[in-house]
Design a protein around this motif. Structure first.
Motif, PDB file in Angstrom:
ATOM      1  N   PRO A  15     -40.425 -15.362  18.608  1.00  0.00           N
ATOM      2  CA  PRO A  15     -39.023 -15.757  18.509  1.00  0.00           C
ATOM      3  C   PRO A  15     -38.627 -16.672  19.658  1.00  0.00           C
ATOM      4  N   GLU A  16     -37.755 -17.629  19.371  1.00  0.00           N
ATOM      5  CA  GLU A  16     -37.325 -18.579  20.389  1.00  0.00           C
ATOM      6  C   GLU A  16     -36.488 -17.874  21.443  1.00  0.00           C
ATOM      7  N   LEU A  17     -36.798 -18.155  22.693  1.00  0.00           N
ATOM      8  CA  LEU A  17     -36.058 -17.544  23.789  1.00  0.00           C
ATOM      9  C   LEU A  17     -34.643 -18.116  23.842  1.00  0.00           C
ATOM     10  N   PRO A  18     -33.690 -17.351  24.392  1.00  0.00           N
ATOM     11  CA  PRO A  18     -32.327 -17.873  24.529  1.00  0.00           C
ATOM     12  C   PRO A  18     -32.318 -19.148  25.362  1.00  0.00           C
ATOM     13  N   ALA A  19     -31.367 -20.029  25.056  1.00  0.00           N
ATOM     14  CA  ALA A  19     -31.262 -21.285  25.796  1.00  0.00           C
ATOM     15  C   ALA A  19     -30.927 -21.006  27.250  1.00  0.00           C
ATOM     16  N   PRO A  20     -31.543 -21.718  28.175  1.00  0.00           N
ATOM     17  CA  PRO A  20     -31.210 -21.516  29.593  1.00  0.00           C
ATOM     18  C   PRO A  20     -29.789 -21.977  29.877  1.00  0.00           C
ATOM     19  N   ALA A  21     -29.196 -21.442  30.908  1.00  0.00           N
ATOM     20  CA  ALA A  21     -27.838 -21.826  31.288  1.00  0.00           C
ATOM     21  C   ALA A  21     -27.885 -23.058  32.174  1.00  0.00           C
ATOM     22  N   TYR A  22     -26.747 -23.755  32.226  1.00  0.00           N
ATOM     23  CA  TYR A  22     -26.630 -24.863  33.177  1.00  0.00           C
ATOM     24  C   TYR A  22     -26.672 -24.321  34.606  1.00  0.00           C
ATOM     25  N   PRO A  23     -27.125 -25.120  35.562  1.00  0.00           N
ATOM     26  CA  PRO A  23     -26.971 -24.720  36.979  1.00  0.00           C
ATOM     27  C   PRO A  23     -25.498 -24.463  37.286  1.00  0.00           C
ATOM     28  N   ASP A  24     -25.242 -23.624  38.250  1.00  0.00           N
ATOM     29  CA  ASP A  24     -23.868 -23.188  38.531  1.00  0.00           C
ATOM     30  C   ASP A  24     -22.922 -24.350  38.797  1.00  0.00           C
ATOM     31  N   ASP A  25     -23.368 -25.358  39.571  1.00  0.00           N
ATOM     32  CA  ASP A  25     -22.468 -26.460  39.895  1.00  0.00           C
ATOM     33  C   ASP A  25     -22.164 -27.310  38.667  1.00  0.00           C
ATOM     34  N   VAL A  26     -23.166 -27.513  37.793  1.00  0.00           N
ATOM     35  CA  VAL A  26     -22.949 -28.272  36.555  1.00  0.00           C
ATOM     36  C   VAL A  26     -22.038 -27.489  35.623  1.00  0.00           C
ATOM     37  N   ARG A  27     -22.289 -26.195  35.518  1.00  0.00           N
ATOM     38  CA  ARG A  27     -21.453 -25.348  34.658  1.00  0.00           C
ATOM     39  C   ARG A  27     -19.996 -25.382  35.112  1.00  0.00           C
ATOM     40  N   ALA A  28     -19.741 -25.290  36.400  1.00  0.00           N
ATOM     41  CA  ALA A  28     -18.363 -25.290  36.904  1.00  0.00           C
ATOM     42  C   ALA A  28     -17.669 -26.619  36.582  1.00  0.00           C
ATOM     43  N   ARG A  29     -18.389 -27.729  36.741  1.00  0.00           N
ATOM     44  CA  ARG A  29     -17.803 -29.042  36.464  1.00  0.00           C
ATOM     45  C   ARG A  29     -17.508 -29.202  34.977  1.00  0.00           C
ATOM     46  N   GLY A  60     -27.556 -36.739  27.793  1.00  0.00           N
ATOM     47  CA  GLY A  60     -27.953 -37.822  26.901  1.00  0.00           C
ATOM     48  C   GLY A  60     -28.264 -37.379  25.495  1.00  0.00           C
ATOM     49  N   HIS A  61     -28.257 -36.086  25.258  1.00  0.00           N
ATOM     50  CA  HIS A  61     -28.397 -35.553  23.903  1.00  0.00           C
ATOM     51  C   HIS A  61     -27.860 -34.125  23.914  1.00  0.00           C
ATOM     52  N   VAL A  62     -27.661 -33.555  22.739  1.00  0.00           N
ATOM     53  CA  VAL A  62     -27.108 -32.209  22.647  1.00  0.00           C
ATOM     54  C   VAL A  62     -28.258 -31.209  22.695  1.00  0.00           C
ATOM     55  N   THR A  63     -28.379 -30.534  23.798  1.00  0.00           N
ATOM     56  CA  THR A  63     -29.447 -29.561  23.992  1.00  0.00           C
ATOM     57  C   THR A  63     -29.005 -28.178  23.507  1.00  0.00           C
ATOM     58  N   ARG A  64     -29.968 -27.259  23.449  1.00  0.00           N
ATOM     59  CA  ARG A  64     -29.631 -25.880  23.117  1.00  0.00           C
ATOM     60  C   ARG A  64     -28.714 -25.301  24.185  1.00  0.00           C
ATOM     61  N   THR A  65     -28.927 -25.706  25.438  1.00  0.00           N
ATOM     62  CA  THR A  65     -28.045 -25.255  26.511  1.00  0.00           C
ATOM     63  C   THR A  65     -26.624 -25.758  26.276  1.00  0.00           C
ATOM     64  N   GLY A  66     -26.498 -27.020  25.854  1.00  0.00           N
ATOM     65  CA  GLY A  66     -25.172 -27.574  25.571  1.00  0.00           C
ATOM     66  C   GLY A  66     -24.486 -26.856  24.436  1.00  0.00           C
ATOM     67  N   MET A  67     -25.241 -26.519  23.390  1.00  0.00           N
ATOM     68  CA  MET A  67     -24.630 -25.802  22.267  1.00  0.00           C
ATOM     69  C   MET A  67     -24.228 -24.387  22.665  1.00  0.00           C
ATOM     70  N   ARG A  68     -25.033 -23.761  23.510  1.00  0.00           N
ATOM     71  CA  ARG A  68     -24.660 -22.426  23.993  1.00  0.00           C
ATOM     72  C   ARG A  68     -23.374 -22.498  24.822  1.00  0.00           C
ATOM     73  N   PHE A  69     -23.250 -23.548  25.635  1.00  0.00           N
ATOM     74  CA  PHE A  69     -22.044 -23.739  26.433  1.00  0.00           C
ATOM     75  C   PHE A  69     -20.820 -23.897  25.530  1.00  0.00           C
ATOM     76  N   CYS A  70     -20.930 -24.729  24.501  1.00  0.00           N
ATOM     77  CA  CYS A  70     -19.805 -24.930  23.567  1.00  0.00           C
ATOM     78  C   CYS A  70     -19.426 -23.619  22.882  1.00  0.00           C
ATOM     79  N   ALA A  71     -20.427 -22.863  22.474  1.00  0.00           N
ATOM     80  CA  ALA A  71     -20.159 -21.585  21.812  1.00  0.00           C
ATOM     81  C   ALA A  71     -19.427 -20.631  22.751  1.00  0.00           C
ATOM     82  N   ASP A  72     -19.854 -20.564  24.004  1.00  0.00           N
ATOM     83  CA  ASP A  72     -19.199 -19.679  24.976  1.00  0.00           C
ATOM     84  C   ASP A  72     -17.750 -20.087  25.211  1.00  0.00           C
TER      85      ASP A  72
END
Length: 289
Positions: A15-29, A60-72
């Motif tokens: 099974p595919e592992l969960p998408a990694p999170a953005y680094p804290d500074d990127v996530r905050a921005r 530069g593209h929509v990553t799994r991390t980006g989609m997880r961020f949008c969902a959250d």
């Protein structure tokens, strides 16, 4: 007798592992920008499209991390976000170049040379449809109608128009993009990178000096019908011929048809065997008869 999945050549895989999170500074921005976007809408779900542009501007593209961020941020499932991100072609699902070069291959552009331009650029750049050059500068793709048929064939770079293209002009265009030369669209704002374009599409202002003022409006070829509808006389030629400079032609007065005249050749009466008995229609006589 039954066979196992391995015997049938089927690999179930892990099974595919969960998408990694953005680094804290990127996530905050990104969270600050996302809250600004979400605040524009009475229903937060409506912010999904610009949020996808926001995360696309990051990588530069929509990553799994980006989609997880949008969902959250929107309290959606990743499946709901994925369904939207995979539906619209403006969202890239894999790394792409600084410049998205799209060649219109819809009917009129194709007939006017779009097919030839696309085929030549594939060979010239050494990439196929949707692929990116090794230097990461150009992603080439064929695209559907750009709503600019009066300027066919049209090439778009990061959604800015390059009108009336030829094979040679398109090759010069990609050469200039790859070498960092300044390239000016035929119409619209000055060119910027794909990431910068994505941020503008997310709804943030274009802060480049003079960019907003340079956006302009529809070109003269697009406004001919409007001028005719207003009773104005259209110029005899609205674009220069491709083989050189302007060829001035005398303007013709606009003919105003009377009510008795047919407005289109398509509904004009045609001679038939009934209307022209001297030339009846019928089977062609075979030789020897």
């Amino acid at each position: 007798m039954t066979t196992s999945s391995s015997e049938r050549g089927v690999s179930l895989g892990m099974p595919e592992l969960p998408a990694p999170a953005y680094p804290d500074d990127v996530r905050a921005r990104l969270e600050r920008d996302a809250r600004e976007i979400i605040a524009r809408y009475p229903d937060s779900r409506s912010a999904l499209l610009p949020l996808l542009h926001l995360v696309q501007s990051e990588e530069g593209h929509v990553t799994r991390t980006g989609m997880r961020f949008c969902a959250d941020m929107l309290d959606l499932t990743t499946a709901e976000v994925t369904a939207v991100a995979t539906f619209y072609t403006m969202y890239r699902r894999r790394p792409s170049g600084d410049y998205q070069v799209g060649v219109c291959t819809n009917t009129l552009c194709a007939v006017m040379g779009g097919d030839a331009i696309f085929e030549e650029l594939q060979e010239y750049l050494g990439v196929g449809n949707g692929e990116t050059t090794g230097d990461g500068k150009i992603t080439l793709e064929h695209i559907e109608c750009n709503a600019a048929c009066d300027y066919a064939p049209v090439v778009m770079v990061n959604w800015e128009f390059f009108d009336n293209q030829t094979v040679q002009s398109a090759k010069r265009l990609v050469d200039d993009l790859r070498t960092g030369r300044t390239v000016s669209p035929t119409r619209g704002a000055p060119l910027c990178t794909f990431k910068e374009t994505a941020r503008i599409l997310a709804g943030f202002p274009d802060e480049r000096e003079g960019a907003v003022e340079a956006s302009g409006s529809a070109g003269p070829a697009s406004l001919v019908g409007l001028r005719l509808a207003r009773g104005e006389t259209a110029p005899a030629r609205v674009v220069h011929p491709r083989d050189g400079g302007p060829h001035d032609e005398p303007q013709r007065a606009v003919h105003e048809p009377s009510p008795a005249e047919h407005l289109s050749s398509h509904d004009a009466p045609q001679d038939t065997s009934a209307s022209d008995p001297a030339h009846p229609a019928g089977p062609t006589a075979e030789e020897g008869e």
